[in-house]
Write an enzyme that holds these catalytic residues in place. Sequence first.
Site, PDB file in Angstrom:
ATOM      1  CB  ALA A 254      -0.997   0.036   1.157  1.00  0.00           C
ATOM      2  CB  ALA A 255       4.414   2.088  -0.413  1.00  0.00           C
ATOM      3  N   GLY A 256       2.103   2.601  -2.529  1.00  0.00           N
ATOM      4  CA  GLY A 256       1.595   3.323  -3.702  1.00  0.00           C
ATOM      5  C   GLY A 256       0.271   4.018  -3.391  1.00  0.00           C
ATOM      6  CG  ASP A 257      -3.032   1.749  -2.271  1.00  0.00           C
ATOM      7  OD1 ASP A 257      -3.082   1.868  -3.512  1.00  0.00           O
ATOM      8  OD2 ASP A 257      -3.220   0.668  -1.687  1.00  0.00           O
TER       9      ASP A 257
HETATM   10  O1  RIB Z   1      -2.271  -1.721  -2.583  1.00  0.00           O
HETATM   11  C1  RIB Z   1      -2.444  -2.601  -1.512  1.00  0.00           C
HETATM   12  C2  RIB Z   1      -3.792  -3.223  -1.584  1.00  0.00           C
HETATM   13  O2  RIB Z   1      -3.842  -4.080  -2.696  1.00  0.00           O
HETATM   14  C3  RIB Z   1      -4.150  -4.086  -0.398  1.00  0.00           C
HETATM   15  O3  RIB Z   1      -4.788  -3.365   0.626  1.00  0.00           O
HETATM   16  C4  RIB Z   1      -5.013  -5.163  -1.007  1.00  0.00           C
HETATM   17  O4  RIB Z   1      -6.336  -5.137  -0.591  1.00  0.00           O
HETATM   18  C5  RIB Z   1      -4.895  -4.961  -2.514  1.00  0.00           C
HETATM   19  O5  RIB Z   1      -5.999  -4.358  -3.035  1.00  0.00           O
END
Ligand code: RIB
Length: 313
Positions: A254-257
């Site tokens: 989730a670093a990209g998120d």
């Molecule tokens: O980017 C990380 C996410 O990818 C996780 O939270 C998982 O649910 C997937 O969607």
Amino acid sequence: MAEKVVIVGSLNMDLVACAARIPVVGETITGHTYFDEPGGKGANQAYAVARLGGRAAMLGCVGSDDFGRRMRENLRQVGCEVNELKTIPDSTSGIALIFVADDGHNSIIIVPGANARLSPEDVEAAEGFLRGAALVLLQLENPLPTVVAAARVGRRVGARVILDPAPAPPQPLPDELLALVDILTPNETEAAILAGLKPSRLDAQQAGEIAAKLRARGARTVIVKLGDQGCLLVEDGRAQAFAAPKVQAVDTTAAGDVFNGGLAVALAEGADLAHACRFANACAALSVTRRGTQIATPTRAEVEVFAAEASGH
Ligand code: RIB
């Protein structure tokens, strides 16, 4: 007050197993830690926007189960508007099975569940909800026609459209979608795949060449996320690299998120792209020093202290 960011995307319950390494095909290994927590690329980005001090509002679908209730509540508690989260009565919520190795790398299997039920018609019907947003933030964990519809509606209501093309699509993205995108934010693997190349780590020059190709297909600005190398911003004939602060990564999930959430918050506050890239780099770097996805997202105050320390002030 910051302007509204609407996130159209997925919600998954993340079921996370941590072990010394990721097993190879056919292998069973013993891990050392398990936890579950709300995740999904859309929800992670919505959570990050809210936690970093922005005004987040999310459009998406959860199943009629405990996971769905928990994911909705988690977003509500961080301050994200959740009125447009639909509960699908005959579906389970999306889930993600995540393996995290001790070097911080991961691999993920997603089962979309209710995320597959967010339709183009749902997005069209939510035009009033998107109206007034400065930015619409999209990923690729919902059906592609839904993502295209969301980009179209985002454009129609005058928002800037950011597309994080993750996970990397199995087939090339339609030019129609790229032409609706103001800012495309692939990581290096996704950038290579979108350009029809084998997934690989990229240096800044390769990333720049791929970004130029993606711009030629319609995306106005491309920001290639380069992991611990930071990011490369490519717009109108110029490319600018932004180094990431150096950290000890324990979990890059989730670093990209978090990067996208930070980028959106900065832009919604009126920052220029260069400032937004620096802020997003700091948010993502801090997130990889902690395990988990949404629980690893730093607060605004933490990012400000960290960025000041990293720049020596
Ligand atoms: O980017 C990380 C996410 O990818 C996780 O939270 C998982 O649910 C997937 O969607």
